[in-house]
Enzyme design. Structure first.
Site, mmCIF file in Angstrom:
data_model
loop_
_atom_site.group_PDB
_atom_site.id
_atom_site.type_symbol
_atom_site.label_atom_id
_atom_site.label_comp_id
_atom_site.label_asym_id
_atom_site.label_seq_id
_atom_site.Cartn_x
_atom_site.Cartn_y
_atom_site.Cartn_z
ATOM 1 N N LYS A 98 87.898 14.632 87.108
ATOM 2 C CA LYS A 98 89.167 14.179 87.708
ATOM 3 C C LYS A 98 89.207 14.460 89.219
ATOM 4 O O LYS A 98 90.161 14.079 89.893
ATOM 5 C CB LYS A 98 90.348 14.833 87.013
ATOM 6 C CG LYS A 98 90.490 14.333 85.593
ATOM 7 C CD LYS A 98 91.682 14.910 84.880
ATOM 8 C CE LYS A 98 91.605 14.596 83.404
ATOM 9 N NZ LYS A 98 90.390 15.174 82.754
ATOM 10 N N ASP A 139 74.613 16.526 82.668
ATOM 11 C CA ASP A 139 74.531 17.995 82.686
ATOM 12 C C ASP A 139 75.414 18.489 83.829
ATOM 13 O O ASP A 139 75.064 18.337 85.002
ATOM 14 C CB ASP A 139 73.072 18.423 82.900
ATOM 15 C CG ASP A 139 72.901 19.943 82.896
ATOM 16 O OD1 ASP A 139 73.921 20.656 82.776
ATOM 17 O OD2 ASP A 139 71.749 20.408 83.025
ATOM 18 N N LYS A 169 74.810 31.539 90.583
ATOM 19 C CA LYS A 169 75.769 30.849 91.437
ATOM 20 C C LYS A 169 75.441 30.988 92.925
ATOM 21 O O LYS A 169 75.552 30.024 93.692
ATOM 22 C CB LYS A 169 77.184 31.355 91.146
ATOM 23 C CG LYS A 169 77.614 30.994 89.730
ATOM 24 C CD LYS A 169 79.012 31.357 89.405
ATOM 25 C CE LYS A 169 79.252 31.246 87.912
ATOM 26 N NZ LYS A 169 78.977 29.923 87.337
ATOM 27 N N THR A 199 88.879 22.528 91.658
ATOM 28 C CA THR A 199 88.005 21.449 91.188
ATOM 29 C C THR A 199 88.398 21.120 89.742
ATOM 30 O O THR A 199 88.686 22.013 88.941
ATOM 31 C CB THR A 199 86.514 21.825 91.285
ATOM 32 O OG1 THR A 199 86.264 22.966 90.466
ATOM 33 C CG2 THR A 199 86.100 22.110 92.713
ATOM 34 N N ALA A 248 72.437 31.559 94.396
ATOM 35 C CA ALA A 248 71.228 30.784 94.728
ATOM 36 C C ALA A 248 71.528 29.286 94.685
ATOM 37 O O ALA A 248 71.114 28.529 95.566
ATOM 38 C CB ALA A 248 70.101 31.139 93.756
ATOM 39 N N ASP A 262 78.899 24.809 91.843
ATOM 40 C CA ASP A 262 78.053 25.421 92.892
ATOM 41 C C ASP A 262 77.682 24.382 93.941
ATOM 42 O O ASP A 262 77.685 24.659 95.144
ATOM 43 C CB ASP A 262 76.777 26.007 92.270
ATOM 44 C CG ASP A 262 77.098 27.126 91.295
ATOM 45 O OD1 ASP A 262 78.150 27.780 91.472
ATOM 46 O OD2 ASP A 262 76.313 27.341 90.358
ATOM 47 N N GLY A 277 86.666 18.846 87.514
ATOM 48 C CA GLY A 277 85.634 18.100 86.785
ATOM 49 C C GLY A 277 85.654 16.628 87.163
ATOM 50 O O GLY A 277 85.722 16.286 88.346
HETATM 51 P P1 ATP Z 1 80.340 24.084 86.410
HETATM 52 O O1 ATP Z 1 80.883 25.387 85.899
HETATM 53 O O2 ATP Z 1 80.016 23.087 85.314
HETATM 54 O O3 ATP Z 1 79.273 24.241 87.409
HETATM 55 P P2 ATP Z 1 82.929 23.915 87.543
HETATM 56 O O4 ATP Z 1 83.708 24.047 86.273
HETATM 57 O O5 ATP Z 1 82.875 25.082 88.447
HETATM 58 O O6 ATP Z 1 81.483 23.359 87.234
HETATM 59 P P3 ATP Z 1 84.110 21.345 87.929
HETATM 60 O O7 ATP Z 1 85.526 21.290 88.324
HETATM 61 O O8 ATP Z 1 83.770 21.006 86.515
HETATM 62 O O9 ATP Z 1 83.516 22.729 88.393
HETATM 63 O O10 ATP Z 1 83.253 20.343 88.829
HETATM 64 C C1 ATP Z 1 83.105 20.529 90.237
HETATM 65 C C2 ATP Z 1 83.074 19.175 90.897
HETATM 66 O O11 ATP Z 1 81.948 18.450 90.368
HETATM 67 C C3 ATP Z 1 84.287 18.292 90.623
HETATM 68 O O12 ATP Z 1 85.319 18.520 91.548
HETATM 69 C C4 ATP Z 1 83.676 16.915 90.770
HETATM 70 O O13 ATP Z 1 83.588 16.583 92.139
HETATM 71 C C5 ATP Z 1 82.257 17.096 90.235
HETATM 72 N N1 ATP Z 1 82.164 16.724 88.806
HETATM 73 C C6 ATP Z 1 82.111 17.554 87.742
HETATM 74 N N2 ATP Z 1 82.022 16.875 86.587
HETATM 75 C C7 ATP Z 1 82.011 15.565 86.928
HETATM 76 C C8 ATP Z 1 81.924 14.343 86.181
HETATM 77 N N3 ATP Z 1 81.845 14.324 84.840
HETATM 78 N N4 ATP Z 1 81.920 13.185 86.890
HETATM 79 C C9 ATP Z 1 82.001 13.166 88.244
HETATM 80 N N5 ATP Z 1 82.083 14.290 89.002
HETATM 81 C C10 ATP Z 1 82.090 15.475 88.355
HETATM 82 O O1 RIB Z 2 77.137 27.906 87.865
HETATM 83 C C1 RIB Z 2 75.939 27.725 87.165
HETATM 84 C C2 RIB Z 2 75.198 29.023 87.120
HETATM 85 O O2 RIB Z 2 75.956 29.936 86.353
HETATM 86 C C3 RIB Z 2 73.849 28.961 86.434
HETATM 87 O O3 RIB Z 2 72.788 28.639 87.310
HETATM 88 C C4 RIB Z 2 73.728 30.332 85.799
HETATM 89 O O4 RIB Z 2 72.754 31.134 86.377
HETATM 90 C C5 RIB Z 2 75.126 30.968 85.927
HETATM 91 O O5 RIB Z 2 75.143 31.900 86.917
#
Ligand code: ATP
Ligand code: RIB
Length: 300
Positions: A224, A246, A40, A220, A42, A252, A222
């Site tokens: 939405k 993906d 996270k 955040t 990096a 991050d 996703g």
């Molecule tokens: P991850 O753990 O997968 O890195 P997260 O759970 O910390 O992500 P999310 O809320 O899923 O964070 O996503 C962060 C931001 O990325 C969202 O606020 C949105 O701007 C963007 N995002 C994530 N998924 C999507 C998607 N399917 N379509 C468009 N934007 C997305």
């Molecule tokens: O947030 C994504 C990161 O979570 C990955 O790069 C992995 O290393 C974990 O730390």
């Protein structure tokens, strides 16, 4: 230019893509495998640098091939590595499985060298924290060390961003020093100790966590989008519609780009919009660091 310091983790990501997540006890054949720099801290540092931020990463890596891969990736992406510290332990690793149909992931992290970051490491570099304008911290390092860095940032009147990931309960002895807390929905549920099923729950959870003393919260959500809670006002910002392949590193990307735009003196709402644009690009590409968009791509 305003300076940004990321205090956090660096991992080697061992990534497998599979057409469908295996059930418990099931073995499935994967589609592809790669080993990339991640973690996270990096990821956020690179996202920030690619968005034009002047960023340094304070993190610990092992003296092994994964550590070398992380260092060279950070250098290639213009992250200052003078505070990349060596440890006797192996570099942290994240075993990541991505469902190639939905873009969703499952991650197991073995912290390794990240767990060896100490309060002494922070104190040895206190001048650099004081010279920075914005500090970003996550929770893949020991909690008491994360708290110490946050406290130092707070006492030096810096903007402190805490991305509370991986999810865990935190008390107000950390939260009251944070300028922007950036949980996703699951992390907010754990912080607020309640389930969130609808907008009403979301508001209750945000207000509960805000009552612990955090100045602003960005949740955040996703695909939405995100909600910004600042000065008791809630602003909902929808995300861009894209075909996600993906989502690893989306959070991050969001955090790093948000900091980069705050550093460019954009306000919080504007910075969230740029962060969201960047994260929507990130989810359309495989991987984390290699998925982070350039400054040129992040236009709104
Ligand atoms: P991850 O753990 O997968 O890195 P997260 O759970 O910390 O992500 P999310 O809320 O899923 O964070 O996503 C962060 C931001 O990325 C969202 O606020 C949105 O701007 C963007 N995002 C994530 N998924 C999507 C998607 N399917 N379509 C468009 N934007 C997305
Ligand atoms: O947030 C994504 C990161 O979570 C990955 O790069 C992995 O290393 C974990 O730390």
């Amino acid at each position: 230019m305003a300076k940004i310091l990321v205090v956090g983790s660096a991992n080697a990501d061992l990534v497998t893509y599979v057409d469908k997540m295996p059930k418990e006890g099931e073995t499935r054949l994967g589609e592809s495998f790669s080993i990339n720099a991640g973690g996270k801290g990096a990821n956020q540092a690179v996202a920030c640098a690619k968005a034009g931020g002047n960023v340094t990463l304070l993190a610990k890596i092992g003296q092994d091939e994964y550590g070398k891969m992380i260092e060279s990736t950070l250098i290639e992406n213009n992250v200052n590595t003078k505070l990349l510290l060596d440890s006797e332990s192996q570099t942290g690793v994240a075993s990541i499985t991505v469902d190639s149909q939905t873009g969703e992931n499952k991650i197991v992290v073995v912290k390794g060298a990240n767990d060896k970051l100490t309060i002494q490491d922070i104190n040895d570099n206190i001048e650099l924290i004081k010279q920075s304008d914005i500090l970003i911290v996550q929770l893949e390092i020991p909690l008491h060390v994360a708290r110490h860095a946050i406290l130092i940032g707070y006492l030096a009147h810096k903007t402190v961003i805490l991305n509370p990931a991986p999810a865990q309960k935190l008390n107000n002895d950390i939260l009251k020093y944070v300028t922007y807390l950036t949980p996703n929905k699951t992390e907010l549920e754990i912080l607020a100790d309640m389930e969130i099923h609808n907008e009403k729950d979301l508001k209750i959870a945000i207000e509960k966590v805000a009552s612990y003393g955090v100045k602003s919260i960005i949740v955040t959500l996703g695909d939405k989008g995100a909600v910004l809670y600042k000065r008791k006002e809630m602003t909902y910002i929808p995300s861009y519609k894209v075909d996600a392949i993906d989502t690893t590193g989306a959070g991050d990307c969001f955090n790093g780009v948000f900091a980069a735009y705050l550093a460019k003196r954009y306000n919080a709402i504007e910075s969230v919009k740029y962060a969201m644009k960047a994260a929507s690009i990130c989810v359309t590409r495989e991987g984390t660091i290699k998925a982070m968009p350039s400054k040129k791509e992040i236009h709104i």
